[in-house]
Design an enzyme around this catalytic site. Sequence first.
Site, PDB file in Angstrom:
ATOM      1  N   THR A 127       0.759  -1.131  -0.296  1.00 23.64           N
ATOM      2  CA  THR A 127      -0.337  -0.107  -0.357  1.00 23.64           C
ATOM      3  C   THR A 127       0.869   1.219  -0.256  1.00 23.64           C
ATOM      4  O   THR A 127       0.920   2.364  -0.906  1.00 23.64           O
ATOM      5  CB  THR A 127      -0.803  -0.053   1.384  1.00 23.64           C
ATOM      6  OG1 THR A 127      -1.396  -1.377   0.990  1.00 23.64           O
ATOM      7  CG2 THR A 127      -1.852   1.219   0.495  1.00 23.64           C
ATOM      8  N   GLN A 138       1.105   4.242  -2.464  1.00 22.83           N
ATOM      9  CA  GLN A 138       0.481   5.474  -2.348  1.00 22.83           C
ATOM     10  C   GLN A 138       1.649   6.173  -3.032  1.00 22.83           C
ATOM     11  O   GLN A 138       1.372   7.273  -3.439  1.00 22.83           O
ATOM     12  CB  GLN A 138       0.590   5.510  -0.415  1.00 22.83           C
ATOM     13  CG  GLN A 138      -1.582   4.996  -0.594  1.00 22.83           C
ATOM     14  CD  GLN A 138      -2.459   6.030  -0.416  1.00 22.83           C
ATOM     15  OE1 GLN A 138      -2.121   6.882  -0.046  1.00 22.83           O
ATOM     16  NE2 GLN A 138      -3.571   5.512  -1.192  1.00 22.83           N
ATOM     17  N   CYS A 173      -6.620 -11.668   5.842  1.00 25.41           N
ATOM     18  CA  CYS A 173      -7.918 -11.616   6.834  1.00 25.41           C
ATOM     19  C   CYS A 173      -8.702 -12.749   6.060  1.00 25.41           C
ATOM     20  O   CYS A 173      -9.775 -12.988   6.442  1.00 25.41           O
ATOM     21  CB  CYS A 173      -8.774 -10.573   6.229  1.00 25.41           C
ATOM     22  SG  CYS A 173      -8.232  -8.889   7.486  1.00 25.41           S
ATOM     23  N   THR A 177      10.400   6.582  12.870  1.00 23.03           N
ATOM     24  CA  THR A 177      11.637   6.196  13.855  1.00 23.03           C
ATOM     25  C   THR A 177      12.409   6.603  14.408  1.00 23.03           C
ATOM     26  O   THR A 177      12.341   8.022  13.669  1.00 23.03           O
ATOM     27  CB  THR A 177      12.279   4.379  13.456  1.00 23.03           C
ATOM     28  OG1 THR A 177      13.334   5.505  12.441  1.00 23.03           O
ATOM     29  CG2 THR A 177      11.218   3.799  12.780  1.00 23.03           C
ATOM     30  N   ASN A 178      12.796   6.650  15.386  1.00 22.46           N
ATOM     31  CA  ASN A 178      14.061   7.567  15.785  1.00 22.46           C
ATOM     32  C   ASN A 178      15.332   7.600  14.906  1.00 22.46           C
ATOM     33  O   ASN A 178      16.593   8.681  14.653  1.00 22.46           O
ATOM     34  CB  ASN A 178      15.172   6.715  17.198  1.00 22.46           C
ATOM     35  CG  ASN A 178      15.320   5.337  16.776  1.00 22.46           C
ATOM     36  OD1 ASN A 178      15.011   4.272  16.947  1.00 22.46           O
ATOM     37  ND2 ASN A 178      16.858   5.457  16.860  1.00 22.46           N
ATOM     38  N   ASP A 181       1.920  -4.280  11.543  1.00 21.84           N
ATOM     39  CA  ASP A 181       1.874  -4.721  12.179  1.00 21.84           C
ATOM     40  C   ASP A 181       3.360  -5.148  13.314  1.00 21.84           C
ATOM     41  O   ASP A 181       2.936  -4.445  15.123  1.00 21.84           O
ATOM     42  CB  ASP A 181       1.863  -6.465  12.013  1.00 21.84           C
ATOM     43  CG  ASP A 181       0.708  -6.189  11.448  1.00 21.84           C
ATOM     44  OD1 ASP A 181      -0.142  -6.479  11.334  1.00 21.84           O
ATOM     45  OD2 ASP A 181       0.685  -7.552  10.969  1.00 21.84           O
ATOM     46  N   TYR A 221     -33.076   6.518   9.314  1.00 17.66           N
ATOM     47  CA  TYR A 221     -34.404   5.596   9.557  1.00 17.66           C
ATOM     48  C   TYR A 221     -34.970   5.342   8.687  1.00 17.66           C
ATOM     49  O   TYR A 221     -35.754   5.543   8.234  1.00 17.66           O
ATOM     50  CB  TYR A 221     -34.644   6.127  10.332  1.00 17.66           C
ATOM     51  CG  TYR A 221     -36.040   5.551  10.616  1.00 17.66           C
ATOM     52  CD1 TYR A 221     -36.264   4.156  11.262  1.00 17.66           C
ATOM     53  CD2 TYR A 221     -37.478   5.714  10.674  1.00 17.66           C
ATOM     54  CE1 TYR A 221     -37.344   3.191  11.168  1.00 17.66           C
ATOM     55  CE2 TYR A 221     -38.905   5.573  10.749  1.00 17.66           C
ATOM     56  CZ  TYR A 221     -38.692   4.153  10.878  1.00 17.66           C
ATOM     57  OH  TYR A 221     -39.536   3.075  11.345  1.00 17.66           O
TER      58      TYR A 221
END
Length: 444
Positions: free
Chosen positions: A15, A19, A43, A270-271, A280, A423
């Site tokens: 992705t 992008q 998934c 990150t650092n 993940d 509704y």
Amino acid sequence: MKKIVIVGAVGGGATVAGQIRFYDPDAHIVVFDRDSTMSYAACGTPYVIGGVIEDERSIIMTDPEKFKKKRDVNVKLQHEVLEIDREGKKVHVQNLVTGEQFQESYDTLILSPGGSAVMPDVEGIESSKVFTLRNYEDMQRIDQFIKTQQPKNAIVSGGGFIGLEMAENLKHLGLDVTLVHKSPTIMSILDTDISLLIEKELALQGVKLLTGTTIEKTEGKTIKLGNGIDLQADFIIMSIGLKPNTELAEKAELNIGETGGIQTNEFMQTNDPSIYAIGDASENSDMVTGDPKRVPLASPAHRQAFIVAQHLTGNKLAKKGLLGTSVLKVFSLTAAMTGLNERSIKDKNLQSATVTHTGNSNAGYYPDHAQITLKVHYNPETRKILGAQCIGGKGVDKRIDVIVTAIYAGLTVDDLQALELCYAPPYSSPKDPINMIGYKAITK
């Protein structure tokens, strides 16, 4: 020309590559992944095994050739990044097919290494047929075993997302299924009363459930549990947890947070500012509390990919944090949640009150309706929503989606009564369950 190297070619990695290309037509992008398949819908794998999804290839979104043609991104599968040379801005890569090793330079490095299934130390485990389900190849191995060996019974160890989805799909195939879970109740991210409703559904569907115990020893098809019970199973699905793949980051001395993920800022850096981490294995912050949080789910990974692409192309769009919004199908039930549950509220010593509403998903006189239970935790002083859970037969996901939007927008629990929601008899009621939570909270 900016050169971007990405480690990982599944959800987050594929992705972010797409992008970045969308926003930067000139960047040189190279993606490495040690698996033989890219950009597949992880998934969907339990539903391929269960035969709900008939064509296994349908969960593969693209391949290196198509991705190169459509996005001009070079994807090298079965290539493992072994080391990061931060000073030299190079990665050391091995071709897993040929054994060849080489170096690839980068201006920006994006880590999307995912996670690995946890395999417990069980005596005799090598004597039994044991599978984990973490990638496309795992899915194929399980599917092939079931089709060729025609097993009659299975044990699923672990009552989280994958465990419950596998229990349902194995039952769908006609197998005798036993679910073994270490904690007193399944789905630990849910409140106990909601989890118990799922356990009731499992019993109604014929899935045997044994909680508060684990697999201690196996002898072929004989599975011995810690509570003294012996079971017979043709195979085992181990789904007791996910370990973030942080070894590469650790070797490069990138900071690892208290959740075990790679620490990142609001832009997923990150650092080392030239190295980003998504998916993940990345650690972000909790939207409600600001504490470190890691959510190994698809939606956050895709959102993080967008933030990185924006940041790299000059738009500093900060991530506001994670809620851990999730939804699960268990036979005829749907369960969903967002934000904090009772346990996390208690652990963090937060002030809280709870409103619960049980009612119909839509008009009770309409033939197609179901009961749902919506439970919302909030701060009784600020009235801000801390988290919510919902379970029932239909309409569960849309109620949690509304709560997510309310939390993100900073609405109070009292504001829920004022929301003018859709509704018509097939879809809701004049006073939607969301509205009812607001009314009850004001009364309370």
